[in-house]
Design an enzyme around this catalytic site. Structure first.
Site, PDB file in Angstrom:
ATOM      1  N   ASN A  73     -29.954  23.402  -0.284  1.00 27.19           N
ATOM      2  CA  ASN A  73     -30.545  22.067  -0.333  1.00 27.19           C
ATOM      3  C   ASN A  73     -32.011  22.098  -0.761  1.00 27.19           C
ATOM      4  O   ASN A  73     -32.500  21.148  -1.367  1.00 27.19           O
ATOM      5  CB  ASN A  73     -30.390  21.367   1.020  1.00 27.19           C
ATOM      6  CG  ASN A  73     -28.942  21.013   1.313  1.00 27.19           C
ATOM      7  OD1 ASN A  73     -28.114  20.932   0.399  1.00 27.19           O
ATOM      8  ND2 ASN A  73     -28.621  20.811   2.579  1.00 27.19           N
TER       9      ASN A  73
ATOM     10  N   ASP B   4     -19.772  16.062  -2.869  1.00 25.44           N
ATOM     11  CA  ASP B   4     -18.702  15.985  -1.887  1.00 25.44           C
ATOM     12  C   ASP B   4     -18.270  14.547  -1.644  1.00 25.44           C
ATOM     13  O   ASP B   4     -19.098  13.628  -1.606  1.00 25.44           O
ATOM     14  CB  ASP B   4     -19.166  16.577  -0.550  1.00 25.44           C
ATOM     15  CG  ASP B   4     -19.288  18.089  -0.609  1.00 25.44           C
ATOM     16  OD1 ASP B   4     -18.494  18.708  -1.327  1.00 25.44           O
ATOM     17  OD2 ASP B   4     -20.175  18.635   0.064  1.00 25.44           O
TER      18      ASP B   4
ATOM     19  N   ASP C 146     -24.812  18.814   8.314  1.00 26.97           N
ATOM     20  CA  ASP C 146     -24.056  19.816   7.571  1.00 26.97           C
ATOM     21  C   ASP C 146     -23.428  20.878   8.462  1.00 26.97           C
ATOM     22  O   ASP C 146     -22.568  21.640   8.000  1.00 26.97           O
ATOM     23  CB  ASP C 146     -24.955  20.493   6.530  1.00 26.97           C
ATOM     24  CG  ASP C 146     -25.211  19.614   5.317  1.00 26.97           C
ATOM     25  OD1 ASP C 146     -24.527  18.592   5.185  1.00 26.97           O
ATOM     26  OD2 ASP C 146     -26.103  19.948   4.521  1.00 26.97           O
TER      27      ASP C 146
ATOM     28  N   MET D  34     -23.534  10.142  10.164  1.00 29.64           N
ATOM     29  CA  MET D  34     -24.025   9.815   8.830  1.00 29.64           C
ATOM     30  C   MET D  34     -22.925   9.604   7.800  1.00 29.64           C
ATOM     31  O   MET D  34     -23.076   8.792   6.888  1.00 29.64           O
ATOM     32  CB  MET D  34     -24.984  10.912   8.352  1.00 29.64           C
ATOM     33  CG  MET D  34     -26.251  10.988   9.182  1.00 29.64           C
ATOM     34  SD  MET D  34     -27.471  12.099   8.449  1.00 29.64           S
ATOM     35  CE  MET D  34     -28.712  12.118   9.740  1.00 29.64           C
TER      36      MET D  34
END
Length: 434
Positions: A23, A121, A319, A341
């Site tokens: 990330n 994703d 994550d 989220m």
């Protein structure tokens, strides 16, 4: 389409070094567009999403030199703006979620950018509003063509502004920061994301000549400068991979040492695994996970069931919830996993139920896990990886399971984990790429 054949139920042992942070890489690589000077970046992970972004930058005209396996030198002194009008660019950018972060640098330096709706994703709604609202406040003019193509332009230089973000979006904050560093005047961003990866972006920009105050907080003040220069940067280790290795050690009853973890940057991750009963030792900057036959989920002080949920930093990263959920299936006790989220991220639990896990999917955001306390092993099945994080969670489940599992669509795992089959095989795992 590749698959993993996994023979599970075997303890692993050894040392493993986490890859560079995925990330962070997607942000830092786009920052090279802000200068015409050389920028050298090390600890870049060799994974599909990052490699695709490097290829996109090269095709846009950025000079890319590979200095070693994980170190590249970039120079964006001849960016081909006309490439953004080609079908090749549309196809490349549309296949990669990280392409969204070229918006801020391109608008700041060249006054225009365009982008197809980015991929990534399928984990639920991931709106782009924060990106565009922030860049519009800096002076960008947005045009939406259909439902899947964005154009944004500015007349002259961007202008600093005050903004209160509607959500603390990491990539949204990154885009706005990269736009603001070359804007005229002062930009104040309140409710900014403050994840370590965003802090890393701010630090490299400061070394390039940007003026940013408040790094590490949710209030950033940026005084725009006329140009930025070159620099060198080393990326953090990937905190999601570190958490994945902790979970793998617990599920398989393995003794694993995770090297060079940058422990102060991990936030709540170690303590969250400790709440599931997993023992961890910090040895310098390494994390040692001893082999455990059992681990027990903590309860709240009043005895009520533990809830683990995601939140913006310094809360727990979303994550890792897929991995934590899998780890809980073999713990003693019960835990509620609350994924706030993304509403589609828990839909992989049907595969775990087929493997013998006791999970109640309450709704798209919540799942209750009743741990088996390792009295009953999961059993191997054939399954498909739906996204990066669920994919590695299923791989961990398969390595702990009794018998043979096949995980299909492992390209999803390859997007975020560098040579994961070879690295785990070096610890004693039985994984074969089909």
């Amino acid at each position: 389409m590749a698959s993993f054949e996994v023979i599970g139920g075997k303890p692993l042992k050894g040392e493993i070094v986490p890859q560079g942070a995925k990330n962070e890489a997607l942000q830092i690589l786009c920052a090279v567009l802000l200068t015409d000077e050389q920028v050298t970046i090390s600890n870049i992970p060799d994974i599909r999403d990052v490699n695709k972004l490097i290829e996109l930058l090269r095709d846009m005209g950025v000079k890319v030199g590979k200095l070693s396996n994980d170190t590249y030198r970039f120079q964006a002194d001849d960016v081909h703006l006309d490439y953004l009008d080609t079908p090749e660019f549309v196809a490349q950018a549309g296949a990669l979620r990280g392409s969204v972060m070229i918006l801020g640098p391109m608008l700041a330096r060249f006054g225009k950018c365009q982008l197809p709706k980015p991929g990534g994703d399928k984990i639920g709604r991931r709106p782009m509003d924060t990106h565009f609202l922030g860049l519009e406040k800096l002076g960008g003019k947005l045009t939406l063509e259909g439902n899947d193509f964005y154009r944004i332009n500015t007349e002259g230089r961007l202008r600093g502004a005050y903004m209160l973000l509607d959500e603390a979006s990491v990539t949204g904050t990154a885009n706005i920061v990269m736009g603001a560093v070359l804007a005229e005047g002062t930009t104040t961003i309140y409710n900014a994301a403050c994840e370590p990866y965003l802090q890393q972006l701010c630090k490299i920009l400061v070394r390039m000549g940007a003026k940013i105050n408040g790094i590490g907080s949710n209030l950033l003040t940026i005084e725009g400068v006329e140009r930025l220069g070159g620099t060198e940067h080393r990326m953090l280790p990937d905190m999601i991979e570190i958490g994945s290795f902790i979970g793998l050690a617990a599920m398989t009853g393995s003794e694993i040492t995770i090297k060079d973890c940058q422990i102060p940057e991990l936030g709540l991750i170690p303590d969250t695994f400790r709440k599931l009963g997993i023992q961890l030792e910090f040895r310098g900057d390494d994390i040692f996970v001893p082999a455990q036959d059992h681990y027990e989920i903590a309860t709240y002080l009043d005895g009520s069931i533990l809830t683990i949920s995601d939140h913006t930093w310094p809360g727990l990263t979303p994550d890792l919830l897929s991995v934590l959920l899998v780890v809980a299936t073999q713990a003693k006790g019960t835990v509620l996993i609350h994924q706030k989220m993304f509403e589609s991220r828990l839909f992989f639990v049907d595969k775990l139920i087929d493997m013998g896990a006791q999970i109640i999917l309450c709704d798209p955001h919540r799942a209750t896990v009743i741990g088996l306390d390792k009295r009953t092993q999961l059993h191997g099945i054939t399954m498909t990886s739906p996204d990066i994080r669920a994919g590695v969670a299923l791989l961990i489940a398969a390595l702990s399971a009794n018998g043979r599992s096949v995980i299909e669509n492992v390209e999803q795992i390859d997007r975020g984990y560098q040579n994961i089959d070879k690295r785990l095989t070096a610890l004693g795992a039985q994984i074969r790429r089909l």
